[in-house]
Scaffold this active site. Structure first.
Site, PDB file in Angstrom:
ATOM      1  CD  GLU A  54      -2.680   1.553   0.384  1.00  0.00           C
ATOM      2  OE1 GLU A  54      -2.292   2.845  -0.274  1.00  0.00           O
ATOM      3  OE2 GLU A  54      -3.353   0.771  -0.340  1.00  0.00           O
ATOM      4  CE  LYS A  55      -1.476   4.702  -4.844  1.00  0.00           C
ATOM      5  NZ  LYS A  55      -1.594   4.666  -6.200  1.00  0.00           N
ATOM      6  CG  HIS A  56      -2.232   6.120   0.371  1.00  0.00           C
ATOM      7  ND1 HIS A  56      -2.587   5.242  -0.494  1.00  0.00           N
ATOM      8  CD2 HIS A  56      -2.508   7.298  -0.080  1.00  0.00           C
ATOM      9  CE1 HIS A  56      -3.026   5.780  -1.603  1.00  0.00           C
ATOM     10  NE2 HIS A  56      -3.018   7.290  -1.220  1.00  0.00           N
ATOM     11  CG  HIS A  84       1.267   8.985  -2.512  1.00  0.00           C
ATOM     12  ND1 HIS A  84       1.040  10.086  -2.943  1.00  0.00           N
ATOM     13  CD2 HIS A  84       0.410   8.302  -1.979  1.00  0.00           C
ATOM     14  CE1 HIS A  84      -0.311  10.137  -2.619  1.00  0.00           C
ATOM     15  NE2 HIS A  84      -0.801   9.356  -2.046  1.00  0.00           N
ATOM     16  CG  HIS A  90      -3.255  11.283  -5.351  1.00  0.00           C
ATOM     17  ND1 HIS A  90      -3.273   9.896  -6.008  1.00  0.00           N
ATOM     18  CD2 HIS A  90      -3.375  10.901  -4.017  1.00  0.00           C
ATOM     19  CE1 HIS A  90      -3.524   8.899  -5.013  1.00  0.00           C
ATOM     20  NE2 HIS A  90      -3.243   9.566  -4.004  1.00  0.00           N
ATOM     21  CB  CYS A 154      -3.532  10.375   1.001  1.00  0.00           C
ATOM     22  SG  CYS A 154      -3.826  10.676  -0.735  1.00  0.00           S
ATOM     23  CG  HIS A 157      -6.680   7.542  -1.241  1.00  0.00           C
ATOM     24  ND1 HIS A 157      -5.683   7.754  -2.218  1.00  0.00           N
ATOM     25  CD2 HIS A 157      -7.367   6.640  -2.089  1.00  0.00           C
ATOM     26  CE1 HIS A 157      -6.046   7.551  -3.571  1.00  0.00           C
ATOM     27  NE2 HIS A 157      -7.312   6.940  -3.471  1.00  0.00           N
TER      28      HIS A 157
END
Length: 169
Positions: A54-56, A84, A90, A154, A157
């Site tokens: 997961e990039k977050h 990310h 974003h 983010c 997100h």
């Protein structure tokens, strides 16, 4: 005139001021979840995952040996294994680092880092000359063992958290 939304408009439309633990802003008011007693809480909105998938998720890196009361370097980044996006639309807005000492209920805020350049420009979105990437290092000291917690935000997100146990010698 560029029909795309400006970064300022995007931030205004997608964030509300958060409360408690100096966690900054939430993506939308509906992101506030309810706890087991039906109360709205920020904590219930924070997501966790494996940073390799997961990039977050903020990644916490520190030395394997921490000497009580002695300075050490801590690095926190978002997008270590999966990058990310860092675009006008974003981006990671901030990372906060907290410490919860073993046996204590209080959490101490150690640092807060804001990332404010995401390619915005009067020429249009993503045409700007500068970007700030969510990768930071700080020097700190811990007098006792406990848990280091990193929370990132983010703009699309929401809130993401990771934690590592620290044992001082």
């Amino acid at each position: 005139m560029d029909s795309k939304i400006s970064r300022r408009e995007l931030l205004t439309k997608t964030s509300v001021v958060g409360a408690g633990l100096a966690l900054g802003s939430l993506s939308t008011a509906s992101a506030i979840a309810s706890d087991s007693e039906g109360r709205n809480t920020i904590g219930a909105s924070i997501r966790r995952a494996d940073f390799k998938k997961e990039k977050h998720v903020p990644v916490i890196e520190l030395p394997s040996r921490i000497v009580a009361g002695q300075p050490f370097d801590l690095t926190v980044s978002v997008g270590k294994d999966i990058p990310h996006p860092n675009t006008t639309e974003h981006f990671i807005n901030w990372i906060c680092v907290y410490f919860k000492a073993a046996g204590e209920s209080r959490v101490t805020e150690l640092a807060k880092f804001e990332f404010t350049a995401h390619g915005e420009s009067p020429m249009g979105t993503n045409k700007g000359p500068a970007h700030s990437d969510p990768h930071v290092s700080a020097r700190m000291r811990l007098k006792k063992s406990g848990t280091l917690i990193a929370v990132s935000y983010c703009n699309i997100h929401g809130l993401w958290e990771s934690a590592v146990t620290v044992t001082t010698v």
